[in-house]
Scaffold this active site. Sequence first.
Site, PDB file in Angstrom:
ATOM      1  N   CYS A   1     -27.751 -11.339 -15.603  1.00 43.35           N
ATOM      2  CA  CYS A   1     -28.434 -10.358 -14.769  1.00 43.35           C
ATOM      3  C   CYS A   1     -29.091 -11.046 -13.563  1.00 43.35           C
ATOM      4  O   CYS A   1     -28.391 -11.459 -12.648  1.00 43.35           O
ATOM      5  CB  CYS A   1     -29.416  -9.536 -15.589  1.00 43.35           C
ATOM      6  SG  CYS A   1     -29.753  -7.957 -14.794  1.00 43.35           S
TER       7      CYS A   1
ATOM      8  N   HIS B   1     -26.250  -7.472 -19.768  1.00 45.20           N
ATOM      9  CA  HIS B   1     -26.962  -8.231 -20.805  1.00 45.20           C
ATOM     10  C   HIS B   1     -26.116  -8.249 -22.079  1.00 45.20           C
ATOM     11  O   HIS B   1     -26.414  -7.507 -23.029  1.00 45.20           O
ATOM     12  CB  HIS B   1     -28.298  -7.566 -21.122  1.00 45.20           C
ATOM     13  CG  HIS B   1     -29.299  -7.646 -20.022  1.00 45.20           C
ATOM     14  ND1 HIS B   1     -30.207  -8.667 -19.913  1.00 45.20           N
ATOM     15  CD2 HIS B   1     -29.519  -6.830 -18.970  1.00 45.20           C
ATOM     16  CE1 HIS B   1     -30.962  -8.474 -18.846  1.00 45.20           C
ATOM     17  NE2 HIS B   1     -30.572  -7.372 -18.252  1.00 45.20           N
TER      18      HIS B   1
ATOM     19  N   GLU C   1     -26.145 -10.174 -24.419  1.00 45.50           N
ATOM     20  CA  GLU C   1     -26.910 -10.629 -25.593  1.00 45.50           C
ATOM     21  C   GLU C   1     -27.348  -9.474 -26.491  1.00 45.50           C
ATOM     22  O   GLU C   1     -27.528  -9.649 -27.691  1.00 45.50           O
ATOM     23  CB  GLU C   1     -28.137 -11.450 -25.171  1.00 45.50           C
ATOM     24  CG  GLU C   1     -29.181 -10.737 -24.317  1.00 45.50           C
ATOM     25  CD  GLU C   1     -28.867 -10.769 -22.815  1.00 45.50           C
ATOM     26  OE1 GLU C   1     -27.712 -11.086 -22.462  1.00 45.50           O
ATOM     27  OE2 GLU C   1     -29.766 -10.486 -22.007  1.00 45.50           O
TER      28      GLU C   1
HETATM   29  N1  GLN Z   1     -34.673  -8.103 -11.131  1.00 45.14           N
HETATM   30  C1  GLN Z   1     -33.262  -7.942 -11.098  1.00 45.14           C
HETATM   31  C2  GLN Z   1     -32.867  -6.500 -10.851  1.00 45.14           C
HETATM   32  O1  GLN Z   1     -33.656  -5.616 -10.997  1.00 45.14           O
HETATM   33  C3  GLN Z   1     -32.632  -8.436 -12.392  1.00 45.14           C
HETATM   34  C4  GLN Z   1     -33.009  -7.661 -13.595  1.00 45.14           C
HETATM   35  C5  GLN Z   1     -32.692  -8.366 -14.891  1.00 45.14           C
HETATM   36  O2  GLN Z   1     -32.497  -9.577 -14.930  1.00 45.14           O
HETATM   37  N2  GLN Z   1     -32.659  -7.627 -16.001  1.00 45.14           N
HETATM   38  O3  GLN Z   1     -31.740  -6.244 -10.498  1.00 45.14           O
END
Ligand code: GLN
Length: 537
Positions: free
Chosen positions: A387, A512, A514
């Site tokens: 992410c 994600h 995970e």
């Molecule tokens: N802050 C980034 C976004 O909002 C990544 C978010 C995250 O890593 N879950 O896109």
Amino acid sequence: MARARADTKYVFVTGGVLSGVGKGITAASIGTILKARGLSVNIQKCDPYLNVDAGTLNPAEHGECFVTHDGAETDLDLGHYERFMDIELGQSSSLMSGRILREVIDDERAGKYLGKTVQIIPHVTNHIQETVAKTAKGFDVHIAEVGGTVGDYESLSFIEAIRELSLKLDPQDCLFVHVVYVPYLGASGEFKTKPAQNAVRELRGLGIVPDILVVRSEVKPSKSIQAKLSLFSGVDKNAIVLLPNAQTIYQVPLTLEDSGIGDVITGRLGIRAHQANLAAWKRVVKSALTKYRKTVRVGVIAKYLDNQDTYMSLTEALRASGWANDVNVEIEWIDAEALEKDKKNRQQLEGLDGVVGLPGFGSRGSEGKIWAATYAYENKVPYLGICLGMQISIIAMARRAGLTKANSTEFDAKTPNPVISTMAEQIGKENTGGTMRLGDWTCVLERGTAARKIYGQGEIVERHRHRYEANNSYREQYEKWGLKISGLSPDGNLVEMIEAPGHPFFVGTQAHPEFRSRPNRPHPLYTAFIKASLAKR
Ligand code: GLN
């Protein structure tokens, strides 16, 4: 009152003495041993906070925000539930006070209470009961865990709701498990049961008589503790389980099963089930306890270092991927801010076998994270960007190619090269809860890419939680930067995965993965990363 026979049996889990002793793991483990008996089991966390969901909670204080397939931002216990029970839970499994209250107030505004005074009892408690019963529907067993400690002001309405619900059920259709803590006094060499006795009294005072006590402790107490607690709490001796700290949390279901509590539960609830088959789970525990010959050292570039619960699902995915590769995974916590403050701290990355760019929010430590991704690229160290970690890797590669001020608008709103920027539909919502791109989204993988090979299929679904995205106006430059887009949203509008061809492993995902990793079925992306780290070693 006529009692209805329910199709679903309920197990209510509460906690006394103090919080943070593993009530969530206990609830999840009860789920594991019941599921191992061939029963269909659902599980739910009732959180007393006035928040509507966990999306706005600080992960350093509260631990990771777990995301369900349907996009609920939940307490990290749902992650334990999913991993232990190998199920996919939804929004209904996360019940926070804020949501309940909001729904009751919405009903009041809509005139649904027909002029009545709206009260905690019965309106809030009824609404909780309905919501719990709805979540339970269709399952053999439903486990409802009430967060916090019994007696807390905040959890009272949940405790009252489950008490009332139990009265509406046949006594054989529900039971109460109370998780208590027994401290050990080193000076006198004794375990002290008084706090646990008081905790049971507190619960009884609220009208709930526990059927089972789970006794947490630092080390194993002697059996006499059971007799003593039984005498003072009125709970049958064989319904008192001793649960000292385990070497691995995955051992807890086996300890519970060995204590015979699984049969106590099914017996007490009149469930006819076959014997527990925990063979697969035993393999998980064996892997978790194995000291492998080889170790890979993985650096995680973190903003929060004080509370490792902050990245719970991710570290569990790394560990499980280690087991699948027959290696120990040693996680090195690297402070992103320290990397930017003092170049000496950058030595910490030397000798690492892999680097993970963690998910996260906000600009703190971003320069350190960008430096770490650059380091991994240039030194051919496997890099997995999750992410924010993917966004960081794109910034790093753009800067290397000469856009020295490239950034995310999340970190620098005025950057001349916003290679990461706010998704169009997210503009103006930056600090509001529940508005990110959440939950399952499909991604189409490009033929011939590492991502496609790792996943072994052309279309994948992963969970998301983000507001920013790769800015499409820079896409044409990726190749020049040394990047390839390996995954896109089905409409082609959103960069979902990137990689650096020619690098041993430089892969980023906007998702994600995970959250879908399981101890017995680690996620292929994490497994591939550990494999690459092992090759680097
Ligand atoms: N802050 C980034 C976004 O909002 C990544 C978010 C995250 O890593 N879950 O896109």
